[in-house]
Scaffold this motif. Structure first.
Motif, short mmCIF file in Angstrom:
data_model
loop_
_atom_site.label_atom_id
_atom_site.label_comp_id
_atom_site.label_asym_id
_atom_site.label_seq_id
_atom_site.Cartn_x
_atom_site.Cartn_y
_atom_site.Cartn_z
N THR A 128 37.94 22.59 41.41
CA THR A 128 37.02 23.05 40.36
C THR A 128 37.70 23.99 39.36
OG1 THR A 128 36.26 24.95 41.68
CG2 THR A 128 35.02 22.88 41.88
N LYS A 129 38.96 24.33 39.63
CA LYS A 129 39.74 25.23 38.77
C LYS A 129 39.01 26.56 38.56
CE LYS A 129 42.17 21.51 36.55
NZ LYS A 129 43.05 21.20 35.48
N THR A 130 38.51 27.09 39.68
CA THR A 130 37.79 28.35 39.63
C THR A 130 38.30 29.33 40.69
OG1 THR A 130 36.07 27.57 41.13
CG2 THR A 130 35.64 27.33 38.76
N VAL A 131 38.00 30.60 40.45
CA VAL A 131 38.30 31.66 41.40
C VAL A 131 37.02 32.45 41.61
CG1 VAL A 131 39.61 33.77 41.85
CG2 VAL A 131 40.69 31.88 40.63
N ARG A 132 36.61 32.55 42.86
CA ARG A 132 35.47 33.40 43.22
C ARG A 132 36.07 34.73 43.64
NH1 ARG A 132 30.47 34.21 41.94
NH2 ARG A 132 29.24 35.07 43.62
N LEU A 133 35.73 35.79 42.92
CA LEU A 133 36.34 37.09 43.11
C LEU A 133 35.28 38.14 43.45
CD1 LEU A 133 38.88 38.95 42.79
CD2 LEU A 133 38.23 39.17 40.38
N ALA A 134 35.48 38.84 44.56
CA ALA A 134 34.65 39.99 44.94
C ALA A 134 35.54 41.22 44.82
CB ALA A 134 34.13 39.84 46.36
N TYR A 135 35.04 42.24 44.12
CA TYR A 135 35.87 43.41 43.86
C TYR A 135 35.04 44.68 43.76
CZ TYR A 135 34.28 42.74 39.03
OH TYR A 135 33.51 42.60 37.91
N ASP A 136 35.73 45.80 43.90
CA ASP A 136 35.13 47.12 43.76
C ASP A 136 35.26 47.52 42.29
OD1 ASP A 136 34.40 49.78 43.69
OD2 ASP A 136 35.86 50.44 45.18
N ALA A 137 34.14 47.57 41.58
CA ALA A 137 34.15 47.85 40.15
C ALA A 137 34.55 49.29 39.82
CB ALA A 137 32.79 47.53 39.55
N GLU A 138 34.54 50.17 40.81
CA GLU A 138 35.02 51.53 40.56
C GLU A 138 36.54 51.59 40.55
OE1 GLU A 138 33.30 54.24 43.38
OE2 GLU A 138 31.48 54.44 42.21
N THR A 139 37.18 50.64 41.21
CA THR A 139 38.63 50.61 41.32
C THR A 139 39.26 49.61 40.36
OG1 THR A 139 38.39 51.13 43.66
CG2 THR A 139 40.54 50.33 42.97
N LEU A 140 38.59 48.50 40.12
CA LEU A 140 39.14 47.41 39.33
C LEU A 140 38.11 46.92 38.33
CD1 LEU A 140 41.42 45.21 38.99
CD2 LEU A 140 40.15 43.87 40.68
#
Length: 85
Positions: free
Chosen positions: A42-54
């Protein structure tokens, strides 16, 4: 306190397993990435991240530097009929 966010990024330049490895390494090296799933078909990346850090902009900039620009999705025509040609 962490602010957890998730997003899906579209990366049209992803075309092979080497691309998957490069994208995975590029994002995994960033502080604040909690999890990611790179999907070649699907040419996708599912990304979970800490919005305070990144920030999402920082992740997108790193992908761009690695040669994988993120395609921005346009919602301008969502729900509107497009003219016939």
């Amino acid at each position: 306190m962490a602010i957890a966010k998730e997003t899906t990024l579209s990366i049209p330049a992803m075309s092979c397993n080497h691309c998957v490895q490069t994208i995975t390494k590029t994002l995994s090296d960033l502080a604040g990435v909690e999890s990611l799933n790179v999907d070649l078909p699907t040419k996708t990346v599912r990304l979970a991240y800490d919005a305070e850090t990144l920030s999402l902009a920082e992740a997108e900039a790193k992908l761009f530097e690695a040669g994988y620009p993120v395609q921005k999705q346009s919602f301008a025509n969502r729900g509107k009929a497009l003219p016939l040609k």
